[in-house]
Design an enzyme around this catalytic site. Structure first.
Site, PDB file in Angstrom:
ATOM      1  N   ASN A 132      47.013  52.079  45.010  1.00  0.00           N
ATOM      2  CA  ASN A 132      47.936  52.185  45.851  1.00  0.00           C
ATOM      3  C   ASN A 132      49.301  51.232  45.661  1.00  0.00           C
ATOM      4  O   ASN A 132      49.209  50.685  44.576  1.00  0.00           O
ATOM      5  CB  ASN A 132      47.252  51.803  47.371  1.00  0.00           C
ATOM      6  CG  ASN A 132      47.848  52.514  48.578  1.00  0.00           C
ATOM      7  OD1 ASN A 132      48.739  52.462  48.788  1.00  0.00           O
ATOM      8  ND2 ASN A 132      46.734  52.949  49.394  1.00  0.00           N
ATOM      9  N   ARG A 136      31.309  36.957  48.587  1.00  0.00           N
ATOM     10  CA  ARG A 136      29.911  36.782  48.625  1.00  0.00           C
ATOM     11  C   ARG A 136      29.515  38.046  48.958  1.00  0.00           C
ATOM     12  O   ARG A 136      29.977  38.754  49.717  1.00  0.00           O
ATOM     13  CB  ARG A 136      29.640  35.708  49.375  1.00  0.00           C
ATOM     14  CG  ARG A 136      30.158  34.198  49.373  1.00  0.00           C
ATOM     15  CD  ARG A 136      29.328  33.146  50.078  1.00  0.00           C
ATOM     16  NE  ARG A 136      30.168  31.914  49.958  1.00  0.00           N
ATOM     17  CZ  ARG A 136      30.098  31.205  48.958  1.00  0.00           C
ATOM     18  NH1 ARG A 136      29.108  31.371  47.670  1.00  0.00           N
ATOM     19  NH2 ARG A 136      30.593  29.961  48.805  1.00  0.00           N
ATOM     20  N   HIS A 195      46.660  28.709  34.557  1.00  0.00           N
ATOM     21  CA  HIS A 195      47.111  27.565  33.802  1.00  0.00           C
ATOM     22  C   HIS A 195      46.208  26.624  33.885  1.00  0.00           C
ATOM     23  O   HIS A 195      45.440  26.376  34.260  1.00  0.00           O
ATOM     24  CB  HIS A 195      48.332  27.077  35.101  1.00  0.00           C
ATOM     25  CG  HIS A 195      49.450  27.987  35.384  1.00  0.00           C
ATOM     26  ND1 HIS A 195      50.480  28.005  34.621  1.00  0.00           N
ATOM     27  CD2 HIS A 195      49.503  28.886  36.211  1.00  0.00           C
ATOM     28  CE1 HIS A 195      51.352  29.011  34.962  1.00  0.00           C
ATOM     29  NE2 HIS A 195      50.857  29.487  35.928  1.00  0.00           N
ATOM     30  N   ALA A 228      38.547  44.085  52.057  1.00  0.00           N
ATOM     31  CA  ALA A 228      39.925  43.616  52.284  1.00  0.00           C
ATOM     32  C   ALA A 228      39.999  42.198  52.253  1.00  0.00           C
ATOM     33  O   ALA A 228      39.321  41.540  53.055  1.00  0.00           O
ATOM     34  CB  ALA A 228      40.558  44.360  53.335  1.00  0.00           C
TER      35      ALA A 228
END
Length: 201
Positions: A91, A190, A123, A170
């Site tokens: 999307n 989870r 990083h 989401a």
């Protein structure tokens, strides 16, 4: 030699910007023709929305019937690699970054919702007396199986695997491996339930 290479890169950037700005069916055709020439591989019947941003095109392989909506990013510069299977759909605003030696592998029949982020390299933060931006990066791999649904606003970090048939809800942040057919959500993600249990109910 360097001047010629620089001019070639600039000309290619102009062509890419032009193809990305074209609307409608003409735009889809122009982008397909452009990326067929510049990606390492692009399968049949691919549909590429406008304003795709690509870095390290020669390290990106895409399978058949790929589709992505507007403003997606595929980055595999600095010895990175992205390999996308067949019938994968993105999307809008999907961001994949496998630069600096990272790798992203996506299986077949994968759906990725808007604003999803997959970044393989982190990083280095070990030294507190050196700015983090000066400490380099640690490359990793993201491996996503087949028949996976990654919903909107999901973040997947390097070093993780998402098994076949999994669903990532989401807003989840995937920091550890996701088992096959699991439904996961939350920060960090989870297991909420298994799709196989739902089918048995």
């Amino acid at each position: 030699m360097r001047l010629a290479a620089g001019i070639g890169r600039e000309f290619r950037a102009v062509l890419e910007a032009f193809a990305n700005a074209l609307p409608g069916g003409v735009g889809y055709l122009a982008r397909r023709r452009f990326y067929l020439r510049h990606l390492k591989a692009l399968g049949a019947d691919s549909i590429i929305g406008g304003h795709l941003l690509v870095h390290g095109a020669e390290h990106i392989e895409v399978g058949d019937r790929f589709s992505c909506w507007r403003h997606c990013t595929l980055a595999a510069c600095d010895d990175g690699a992205i390999v996308i299977g067949d019938r994968v759909s993105f999307n809008a605003n999907v961001y994949l970054n496998a630069c600096r030696g990272g790798r992203i592998e996506i299986g077949d029949d994968v759906m990725v919702g808007p604003n999803a982020v997959m970044r393989t390299s982190d990083h280095v933060t070990a030294a507190v007396d050196v700015p983090m931006r000066s400490q380099g990066h640690t490359p990793a791999t993201i491996a996503i199986g087949s028949d996976v649904w990654i919903a909107a606003n999901v973040t997947v970090v390097g070093g993780t695997r998402i098994g076949n048939g999994a669903v990532v809800a989401a807003g989840a942040v995937v920091t550890a491996d996701v088992p096959p057919h699991a439904i996961v959500g939350g920060v960090p993600a989870r297991v909420i339930k298994m799709r196989t249990d739902v089918l048995k109910a």
